[in-house]
Design a protein around this motif. Structure first.
Motif, short mmCIF file in Angstrom:
data_model
loop_
_atom_site.label_atom_id
_atom_site.label_comp_id
_atom_site.label_asym_id
_atom_site.label_seq_id
_atom_site.Cartn_x
_atom_site.Cartn_y
_atom_site.Cartn_z
N UNK A 1 0.89 -1.12 0.10
CA UNK A 1 -0.04 0.13 -0.03
C UNK A 1 0.86 1.12 -0.02
N UNK A 2 0.54 2.28 -1.01
CA UNK A 2 1.35 3.47 -0.68
C UNK A 2 0.50 4.63 -0.84
N UNK A 3 0.93 5.83 -0.28
CA UNK A 3 0.19 6.95 -0.15
C UNK A 3 0.87 7.92 -1.03
N UNK A 4 0.42 9.12 -0.97
CA UNK A 4 0.98 10.21 -1.97
C UNK A 4 1.89 11.31 -1.14
N UNK A 5 2.75 11.74 -1.42
CA UNK A 5 3.62 12.69 -0.80
C UNK A 5 2.80 13.96 -0.56
N UNK A 6 2.74 14.67 0.50
CA UNK A 6 1.74 15.71 0.64
C UNK A 6 2.53 17.25 -0.21
N UNK A 7 3.66 17.15 -0.29
CA UNK A 7 4.30 18.23 -1.33
C UNK A 7 4.12 18.01 -2.71
N UNK A 8 4.56 16.87 -3.13
CA UNK A 8 4.80 16.73 -4.52
C UNK A 8 3.94 15.88 -5.22
N UNK A 9 3.11 14.88 -4.38
CA UNK A 9 2.43 14.05 -4.79
C UNK A 9 2.72 12.72 -5.46
N UNK A 10 3.98 12.50 -5.20
CA UNK A 10 4.74 11.40 -5.56
C UNK A 10 4.32 10.09 -4.51
N UNK A 11 4.45 8.88 -5.00
CA UNK A 11 4.13 7.82 -4.27
C UNK A 11 5.20 7.57 -3.20
N UNK A 12 4.67 7.07 -2.04
CA UNK A 12 5.52 7.02 -0.55
C UNK A 12 5.16 6.15 0.26
N UNK A 13 5.68 5.64 1.42
CA UNK A 13 4.99 4.78 2.34
C UNK A 13 3.99 5.56 2.84
N UNK A 14 3.10 4.56 3.40
CA UNK A 14 1.90 5.10 4.09
C UNK A 14 2.24 5.56 5.67
#
Length: 79
Positions: free
Chosen positions: A1-14
């Motif tokens: 499961x991945x979330x989106x970075x609050x700054x750039x919108x790229x995928x990241x750890x949840x």
């Protein structure tokens, strides 16, 4: 499961707020502010922003969350 970075919108750890790139950029900006304040301890947020290119709002956010502290030089003068 991945979330989106609050700054750039790229995928990241949840479990993170920002991706690795944005997190490293934040750490670099914090170090720049910290180093400037160590060299010029009586600077205000506007002076720091002008010297570093980092926004006043970000500098004030570091102060508000306790990452940077403000020293009241007025009270120290009376000693």
């Amino acid at each position: 499961m991945t979330d989106r970075c609050l700054k750039c919108g790229s995928e990241m750890s949840p479990y993170d707020y920002t991706c690795k790139v944005c997190g490293e950029n934040d750490r670099d900006e914090y170090r720049m502010i910290r180093n400037y304040v160590r060299s010029f301890p009586n600077s205000n947020a506007m002076q720091i922003a002008n010297a570093t290119g980092i926004s006043v709002s970000k500098i004030l956010r570091y102060i508000k969350n306790g990452s940077l502290t403000v020293v009241d030089n007025q009270s120290r003068r009376g000693r």
